[in-house]
Each structure stands twice: as structure tokens, then as C-alpha cells.
Write an enzyme that holds these catalytic residues in place. Structure first.
Site, short mmCIF file in Angstrom:
data_model
loop_
_atom_site.label_atom_id
_atom_site.label_comp_id
_atom_site.label_asym_id
_atom_site.label_seq_id
_atom_site.Cartn_x
_atom_site.Cartn_y
_atom_site.Cartn_z
N HIS A 13 4.18 81.86 -2.57
CA HIS A 13 4.71 81.09 -3.72
C HIS A 13 5.35 82.02 -4.76
O HIS A 13 5.39 81.68 -5.94
CB HIS A 13 3.63 80.24 -4.39
CG HIS A 13 2.77 79.49 -3.42
ND1 HIS A 13 3.06 78.20 -3.01
CD2 HIS A 13 1.64 79.84 -2.77
CE1 HIS A 13 2.13 77.80 -2.14
NE2 HIS A 13 1.27 78.77 -1.97
N SER A 31 29.90 95.23 -14.27
CA SER A 31 30.39 93.98 -14.86
C SER A 31 31.66 94.28 -15.62
O SER A 31 31.87 95.39 -16.11
CB SER A 31 29.33 93.44 -15.81
OG SER A 31 29.93 92.62 -16.80
N GLU A 57 24.22 89.55 -2.71
CA GLU A 57 24.58 88.18 -3.09
C GLU A 57 25.66 87.62 -2.17
O GLU A 57 25.62 86.45 -1.78
CB GLU A 57 25.05 88.15 -4.53
CG GLU A 57 23.93 88.39 -5.52
CD GLU A 57 24.46 88.61 -6.93
OE1 GLU A 57 24.90 87.64 -7.55
OE2 GLU A 57 24.46 89.76 -7.39
#
Ligand code: ARG
Length: 459
Positions: free
Chosen positions: A155, A276, A289
Site C-alpha cells: 500500500h 526545467s 516518465e
């Protein structure tokens, strides 16, 4: 003029011409198409279906076309619809009448079934090779981190202690299954559809065993209708690739988490991350990603193919022309993802201190504490309850189990002794789990050995 002009009184509408054409995406099957045609022409000659000298002329013509395509000297035309008709048209243009005999006892239906199958047959070993490279990276990372204790999660809550090596070998086992799934797929597709014709073979004495052998297949397919309408091999491949991507995607998800400041279990190499455009402090896990994102494309291709096939009556239907972009895109995507993913894992830096800190903080030795009492004779359920109370106490006081005093322990159960601290040490918790498949060093070493054998057997 179209091949079928004899039957037709009008030209094909230009919109239909473009709509129907697949040359824009099936040109990449040129090599398989020519190889299949050479085997077919050879067989036609051997069986006396066409003259030997014509067969030779065809084969020479095809070889020259192959060389020209590879030298980028050929332009395909939309008017010739697909790669099969383009090559046949080129051949006839170059060698004249003999070229017109190539398509005897064959249809584009068995031709395209063969070409696609051969394409898939060639790509699967490339993908397997890439997965095996990833296995080698995981072995290397595991060997270097046999003692790197970290929390294992359920979890996404800290659960029990494990090591980074154990974690890496979990993924190694997933990728091992991917390899065997791809091997199964190769094994089952090893039958040659050539000679099935449009759907019902031919009235000529076609030798399907000869062409199957010449093209490196174990045998010809057993039913001609099935041969031209079957795309199971592609669906199997795309299923196997979807599962493989699902594994890469889960791994990517972990990497994204692990390199966040909240975890900082790993640092990605600068060469495998990006910055970025606005936030100067950022170092983003774009590779992970993107792999996670591209997983959706591969699932999409699988669903495309399943949906194309679901209502098709036997045998060939033009819907099936839509299979190619799905197959090609799934293969291209996986072949693009695997090498960059492997390199990213290979170059990442593990932060054992941060892992140990997280492992120390989450009561991941609570099960061990209960086991400690159980080994002193208490039934597990009672031990579980006692440790629950201890954890509650710790949460209130800001302690962890190992910072409690013996007095605290004994206030709850007199079974606790000085040796509890040794039993709760994270290293002990890991190394006592010597069960087959577990995180103890010797168990993980066994796991590494098994994956090494698996990889070596395929070297
Ligand atoms: N381009 C077609 C395909 O990819 C080849 C087979 C065409 N057969 C036919 N009967 N129209 O499926």
C-alpha cells in the site's frame, strides 16, 4: 492502369486510391516480401509450374530490386497500393513477361500473412536481446547492493525490511517471464502460411513443405483458411509486449518516486535526466516518465488489433491491413524504450544512507518484534497485539521500537530481554529471512545466480 482493369469499367476514384493504399506504412516489409517471392518462384520452377529459366530471371530481378531498395534507388507508388504490388510491378517493368508469372498460385493474402509473420519473427530476437541486456544491468546493481537495506512496501506504506538487491531481482524475475513469453510466441508462429493462396490453396502442385523449409519455418500451416485469416501471432506478441511495458512502467513509477526529494533513494545520472525551462532547481526523471507514458501506446496497439479481429468472418478481410501500423508501432516503441531504460538504471546512483534512514523510521521491524515474542512461546496473535500496543506507544512518544528502553518493553511484556535490540536491528531482520526467495544475502545471491544462468543460456 490497375491490375484488375479487365473486370472494371471505371478508374478507381482518387480518394479511394489513397484510402486503400498501404504503401505508406508497409514499405518496410520489402525484404520479407522479396525473400518470400524468391522462395515462391524457386518452388514454382522446381515443380514445373513455370519454366526454370523464368524462375531464374524472376529471382535475379528480385535480388536486383532488393539491392536498389537498400541503396535508396526505388520510389514506390501509391497507385500500386501496397508493397506486394509495388514490387511485382517493378519486377515486370524490369524483366518483362517472366515477371507476370510470379504471382501464379499465390495471393496477396498468403503473401501478406507471410511477410508480417517473417517481420515479427525477425524483431522478437532483437527485443529479447534488449531485455537480456536489462537483466545484466539488474544483476550488476543487485550484486553491488546485497547489504543495502531499504523498506519494502505494501500500500506504499513501509512494511518489512528488504534490500535494494532483492528489489532489483524482483524486476529481474518479471523480465525473465517476459523473455519466455516472447520465446513462446516465436515457437508458435513457426509455421509458414505461403501456398494458402487467397484462402483455398491452388490447383497447381504447389510444394508448401519446400517453401516452408526454404524460408526457415518448421512446417507449413495446417489449414489454408486459418493461414490467411490468422493474426494470433501478432496479438500474442502485442500481449507479451504490453506485459513487458507494464513491467517497465511499474519500474519507472518507482524510479520517479525514488528520485523525488521525499525519498531520495536514488540519483539519476545527469545524462539521463532533464532540466526545467523555468525552475532552475529541477532535475526531472523524463526518461522514466516517457517509458511509463509510452506503455499506453503499446496497450493501444493491442486493443486496436484485438478489435480489428473480433468480428471478422473467415478468411481475409481488408480490415486486416490495419494490423500493420499497430504491430510496427508497438515493436518500435518497445525497441526504443528498452535500451534507454537500461542505460538509465545502469547509471543511477543508489543512496544507501537515505534508504537506511527510511527503513529505520517506519516500524518495518514490527513483524520481527512479534516473531521475537512468538519464538519465546507466545502465540502469534497475542504477540501481534502486544507489538501493536508498543507501536502506539512509540507514535505518541516519538520513538521507534529500537529506541524504547528495556523498561518500556517489559512494562508491556516480561518476555522481552536485552537480546530484543539485536533481534530488531534491521540487518538482523533482513538476514534472518533466509527463506528461498527472501531478502537475506544468501537468498538473493541464489536469485542472482538463477537469472545469470537464464541469461547465459541465451548468450
Ligand atoms: N495490403 C494488404 C494488407 O495489408 C495486402 C493483402 C490484400 N489482399 C486483398 N485481398 N485485398 O492486408
Amino acid at each position: 492502369m490497375k491490375l484488375w482493369a479487365g473486370r472494371f469499367q471505371k478508374e478507381t476514384d482518387t480518394l479511394v486510391n489513397d484510402f486503400n493504399s498501404s504503401i505508406g506504412f508497409d514499405a518496410r516489409l520489402y525484404k520479407q516480401d522479396i525473400t518470400g517471392s524468391i522462395a515462391h518462384a524457386t518452388m514454382l520452377g522446381q515443380q514445373g509450374i513455370i519454366e526454370e529459366h523464368e524462375a531464374e530471371k524472376i529471382i535475379e530481378g528480385l535480388k536486383a530490386i532488393l539491392a536498389d531498395i537498400e541503396a535508396d534507388k526505388v520510389e514506390f507508388s501509391l497507385d500500386n497500393e501496397d508493397i506486394h504490388m509495388n514490387i511485382e510491378a517493378l519486377l515486370t517493368q524490369r524483366i518483362g513477361d517472366a515477371g507476370k508469372r510470379l504471382h501464379t498460385a499465390r495471393s496477396r493474402n498468403d503473401q501478406v500473412a507471410l511477410d508480417t509473420r517473417m517481420y515479427v519473427r525477425e524483431e522478437i530476437p532483437t527485443i529479447i536481446g534488449q531485455v537480456l541486456e536489462l537483466e545484466k544491468v539488474l544483476i550488476k546493481k543487485a550484486k553491488g547492493n546485497l547489504d543495502t537495506v531499504m523498506p519494502g512496501y505494501t500500500h506504499l506504506q513501509r512494511a518489512q525490511p528488504t534490500t535494494f538487491a532483492h528489489y532489483m531481482m524482483a524486476y529481474a524475475n518479471m523480465f525473465k517471464r517476459d523473455v519466455t513469453r516472447l520465446e513462446d510466441c516465436l515457437e508458435r508462429l513457426d509455421e509458414c502460411p505461403l501456398g494458402a493462396g487467397a484462402l483455398a490453396t491452388s490447383t497447381y502442385p504447389v510444394d508448401r513443405f519446400a517453401t516452408a523449409q526454404a524460408l526457415g519455418f518448421k512446417k507449413p500451416t495446417d489449414n489454408s483458411m486459418d493461414s490467411v485469416s490468422d493474426r494470433d501471432y501478432a496479438i500474442e506478441l502485442l500481449s507479451a509486449l504490453s506485459i513487458l511495458m507494464m513491467h517497465l512502467s511499474r519500474f519507472s513509477e518507482e524510479i520517479v518516486l525514488w528520485c523525488s526529494w521525499e525519498f531520495k533513494y536514488v540519483d539519476l545520472d545527469d545524462a539521463y535526466s532533464t532540466g526545467s525551462s523555468i525552475m532552475p532547481q529541477k532535475k526531472n526523471p523524463d526518461v522514466a516518465e516517457l517509458v511509463r507514458g509510452k506503455t499506453g501506446r503499446v496497450y493501444g496497439s493491442l486493443v486496436t488489433l484485438l478489435t480489428i479481429m473480433k468480428s471478422l468472418p473467415l478468411a481475409y478481410n481488408k480490415d486486416m491491413q490495419e494490423d500493420k501500423e499497430a504491430i510496427f508501432d508497438a515493436i518500435d516503441t518497445v525497441e526504443l524504450c528498452l535500451p534507454v531504460f537500461s542505460a538509465m538504471v545502469d547509471t543511477l546512483t543508489v543512496r544507501p544512507k537515505n534508504m537506511a534512514k527510511a527503513a529505520a523510521g517506519g516500524f518495518i521491524n514490527a513483524t520481527d518484534c512479534a516473531d521475537y515474542l512468538t519464538k519465546k512461546g507466545l502465540p502469534f496473535r497475542e504477540a501481534y497485539m502486544i507489538v501493536g500496543r508498543l507501536v502506539n506507544l512509540c507514535i505518541k512518544s516519538g520513538d521507534t521500537l529500537d529506541t524504547l528502553t528495556l523498561k518500556d518493553f517489559r512494562a508491556i511484556s516480561s518476555l522481552f530481554d536485552e537480546d530484543v535490540y539485536e533481534a530488531l536491528a534491521l540487518k538482523t531482520c533482513v538476514n534472518e529471512r533466509k527463506v528461498y526467495g527472501g531478502p537475506a544475502k544468501e537468498s538473493v545471491q541464489k536469485q542472482i545466480e538463477l537469472i545469470e544462468e537464464f541469461v547465459q543460456a541465451r548468450a
